[in-house]
Write an enzyme that holds these catalytic residues in place. Structure first.
Site, mmCIF file in Angstrom:
data_model
loop_
_atom_site.group_PDB
_atom_site.id
_atom_site.type_symbol
_atom_site.label_atom_id
_atom_site.label_comp_id
_atom_site.label_asym_id
_atom_site.label_seq_id
_atom_site.Cartn_x
_atom_site.Cartn_y
_atom_site.Cartn_z
ATOM 1 N N ARG A 174 8.827 12.409 20.453
ATOM 2 C CA ARG A 174 7.288 12.388 20.321
ATOM 3 C C ARG A 174 6.507 13.390 21.705
ATOM 4 N NH1 ARG A 174 8.541 11.145 16.850
ATOM 5 N NH2 ARG A 174 8.650 9.205 15.544
ATOM 6 N N SER A 225 1.657 4.298 14.979
ATOM 7 C CA SER A 225 2.020 3.223 16.542
ATOM 8 C C SER A 225 1.102 3.411 17.566
ATOM 9 C CB SER A 225 3.767 3.744 16.542
ATOM 10 O OG SER A 225 4.087 3.246 15.366
ATOM 11 N N GLU A 315 1.148 6.460 22.538
ATOM 12 C CA GLU A 315 1.416 7.839 21.592
ATOM 13 C C GLU A 315 0.003 8.045 21.594
ATOM 14 O OE1 GLU A 315 4.188 7.091 18.296
ATOM 15 O OE2 GLU A 315 3.562 8.332 17.450
HETATM 16 C C1 LIG Z 1 -1.330 5.837 9.425
HETATM 17 C C2 LIG Z 1 -0.544 6.615 10.492
HETATM 18 C C3 LIG Z 1 0.678 6.632 10.061
HETATM 19 C C4 LIG Z 1 1.523 7.245 11.217
HETATM 20 N N1 LIG Z 1 2.830 7.432 11.078
HETATM 21 C C5 LIG Z 1 3.194 8.155 12.405
HETATM 22 C C6 LIG Z 1 4.556 8.703 11.847
HETATM 23 O O1 LIG Z 1 5.421 7.659 11.298
HETATM 24 N N2 LIG Z 1 5.490 10.344 12.551
HETATM 25 C C7 LIG Z 1 4.516 9.939 13.762
HETATM 26 O O2 LIG Z 1 4.793 11.124 14.424
HETATM 27 N N3 LIG Z 1 3.130 10.335 14.300
HETATM 28 C C8 LIG Z 1 2.670 9.569 12.685
HETATM 29 N N4 LIG Z 1 1.008 9.231 13.235
HETATM 30 C C9 LIG Z 1 0.655 9.802 14.134
HETATM 31 C C10 LIG Z 1 -0.210 11.182 13.761
HETATM 32 O O3 LIG Z 1 0.119 11.226 11.474
HETATM 33 C C11 LIG Z 1 0.419 12.198 14.399
HETATM 34 O O4 LIG Z 1 0.098 12.067 16.037
HETATM 35 C C12 LIG Z 1 -0.056 13.572 13.661
HETATM 36 O O5 LIG Z 1 0.286 14.103 13.756
HETATM 37 C C13 LIG Z 1 -1.250 13.653 14.546
HETATM 38 O O6 LIG Z 1 -2.312 15.164 13.791
HETATM 39 P P1 LIG Z 1 -3.346 15.665 13.894
HETATM 40 O O7 LIG Z 1 -4.287 16.432 13.339
HETATM 41 O O8 LIG Z 1 -4.544 13.773 12.878
HETATM 42 O O9 LIG Z 1 -3.793 15.346 15.831
HETATM 43 P P2 LIG Z 1 -4.775 14.905 16.229
HETATM 44 O O10 LIG Z 1 -5.032 12.922 16.386
HETATM 45 O O11 LIG Z 1 -6.797 15.320 15.358
HETATM 46 O O12 LIG Z 1 -4.476 15.084 17.665
HETATM 47 C C14 LIG Z 1 -3.327 14.913 18.181
HETATM 48 C C15 LIG Z 1 -2.966 15.460 19.353
HETATM 49 O O13 LIG Z 1 -2.861 16.853 18.567
HETATM 50 C C16 LIG Z 1 -3.810 18.590 19.626
HETATM 51 N N5 LIG Z 1 -3.287 19.258 18.745
HETATM 52 C C17 LIG Z 1 -4.006 19.052 17.356
HETATM 53 N N6 LIG Z 1 -3.828 20.576 16.979
HETATM 54 C C18 LIG Z 1 -3.108 20.886 17.789
HETATM 55 C C19 LIG Z 1 -2.809 22.622 17.751
HETATM 56 N N7 LIG Z 1 -3.106 23.024 16.775
HETATM 57 N N8 LIG Z 1 -2.637 23.098 18.896
HETATM 58 C C20 LIG Z 1 -2.283 22.082 19.929
HETATM 59 N N9 LIG Z 1 -2.119 20.724 20.344
HETATM 60 C C21 LIG Z 1 -3.053 20.317 19.212
HETATM 61 C C22 LIG Z 1 -4.806 17.048 19.888
HETATM 62 O O14 LIG Z 1 -5.741 17.891 21.044
HETATM 63 C C23 LIG Z 1 -4.367 15.749 20.275
HETATM 64 O O15 LIG Z 1 -4.305 16.075 22.128
HETATM 65 C C24 LIG Z 1 0.821 8.182 12.489
HETATM 66 C C25 LIG Z 1 -1.098 7.728 12.231
HETATM 67 C C26 LIG Z 1 -1.842 7.066 11.182
HETATM 68 C C27 LIG Z 1 -3.098 7.106 10.680
#
Ligand SMILES: Cc1cc2nc3c(=O)[nH]c(=O)nc-3n(C[C@H](O)[C@H](O)[C@H](O)COP(=O)(O)OP(=O)(O)OC[C@H]3O[C@@H](n4cnc5c(N)ncnc54)[C@H](O)[C@@H]3O)c2cc1C
Length: 328
Positions: A174, A225, A315
């Protein structure tokens, strides 16, 4: 308001950019939490995003880049500055190589690679959010994470576009170099996948998707998580001795184990609840606030610290807090 009218007008004049003022970030987070952003900028192409980012930097206003908001806790006060989001989402295949723009949904990339008969991402089915954030946080599930397939990441380092191979990305559980350099913004990624029968990949993905839906119902307002799991080898011997072998997976001690021991399941702070079936899953049951969420996170961290002498690490990422919430 921190962002000047002139800056908003200039952002809005960039082709393929849309700007909204005072948008509630609760509408752009899966938690459904977050106050207004002075300016909310959507950029539909890499070039548009680069221009908008440059202009935001030059304006002197605070700025922050988000993805789909599925891993964010945004302050109830919102964000006094510019929130940017890259929505460019093309996917391309060339043999075993797939290129994805950062604004694509990870699920779209997973489905696309399965349709092309390419193995490597199918266990990531059901992880919400964008490709850019998946690389940023080295997303993964079911024993695999995206770093295993990353060949090259293109990003903006604030001034220029650069490319890193996997070693330079410093991927860990992560973690990536992009978490250390929050001003480096991922534009696209190239992945190396292996040919395999699409039907077999689809079957694996469907099984995983079904299990995930039971844990995370589609309408649940959460971030997956809340805390990272702990690398067993990095824990003090005194803590390791207390962890039953049966809970250890892939060399990690689940945070849920420690949380469960301190009575986390079912705890509440206003409308923010810890799931009664999973101690590392916090959700917004209605009109929960960031304040309630942070209070609950603080209380959980404090209990685990007192009981085990351990510091749990979120996380989830914080936006609009100054300073970032500190351990209770
Ligand atoms: C129901 C649920 C289940 C999940 N299960 C998992 C799982 O199994 N495994 C797992 O790893 N995660 C899981 N997650 C967490 C989440 O899906 C991940 O962290 C995902 O990668 C976040 O993507 P996002 O586009 O929504 O990012 P955001 O939540 O919008 O942003 C997260 C971070 O990414 C940064 N960011 C966004 N875009 C960029 C970019 N282009 N360049 C640099 N930084 C950037 C942002 O600044 C921020 O700090 C889960 C979340 C939910 C709601």
């Amino acid at each position: 308001m921190t962002v000047r009218k002139e800056t908003i007008d200039r952002l809005a004049s960039i082709p393929n950019v849309s700007v909204s003022e005072g948008v509630l970030l609760s509408r752009h987070t899966r938690f459904g939490i977050g106050g207004p952003a002075d300016a909310f900028v959507l950029a539909a192409s890499e070039e548009a995003f680069a221009q908008a980012l440059q202009l935001s930097q030059a304006s002197g206003a605070p700025y922050s880049v988000i993805g789909d908001g599925t891993n964010l806790i945004v302050s109830d006060r919102g964000y006094d500055g510019i929130v940017l989001r890259l929505t460019a989402k093309s996917l391309q295949q060339d043999g075993g190589t797939v290129r994805a723009e950062a604004g694509a949904q990870l699920q779209a990339l997973v489905d696309y690679s399965i349709d092309q008969g390419l193995r490597g991402l199918e266990t990531m089915t059901g992880i919400p959010g964008s490709v850019g954030a998946a690389v940023y946080g080295n997303a993964g599930a079911y024993g695999h994470s995206i770093d295993e397939r990353v060949r090259q990441v293109r990003f903006l380092d604030g001034t220029a576009v650069r490319s890193f191979g996997p070693a330079e990305c410093h991927f860990r559980y992560r973690e990536s170099i992009f978490k250390e350099h929050k001003d480096w913004i991922i534009l696209s990624v190239e992945l190396s996948l292996t040919p395999a029968p699409a039907a077999e990949l689809r079957e694996t993905a469907e099984k995983i998707f079904k299990i995930r839906l039971e844990k995370y119902p589609a309408t649940m307002k959460c971030a997956g998580s809340i805390f990272k799991n702990l690398i067993l080898a990095e824990l003090p011997e005194s803590v390791r001795r207390q962890i039953p072998e049966r809970v250890v997976r892939e060399g990690k001690a689940p945070s849920a184990y420690f949380l469960e021991q301190v009575g986390a399941k079912g705890m509440q702070s206003g409308d923010i609840h810890v799931a009664d079936y999973h101690a590392n899953l916090i959700y917004n049951a209605g009109d929960g606030t960031a304040r309630e969420l942070c209070e609950l996170i603080g209380e959980l961290k404090s209990r685990v610290r007192k009981h085990f002498g351990l510091e749990l690490e979120e996380e989830v990422q914080y936006v609009g807090f100054s300073p970032t919430p500190q351990p209770a």
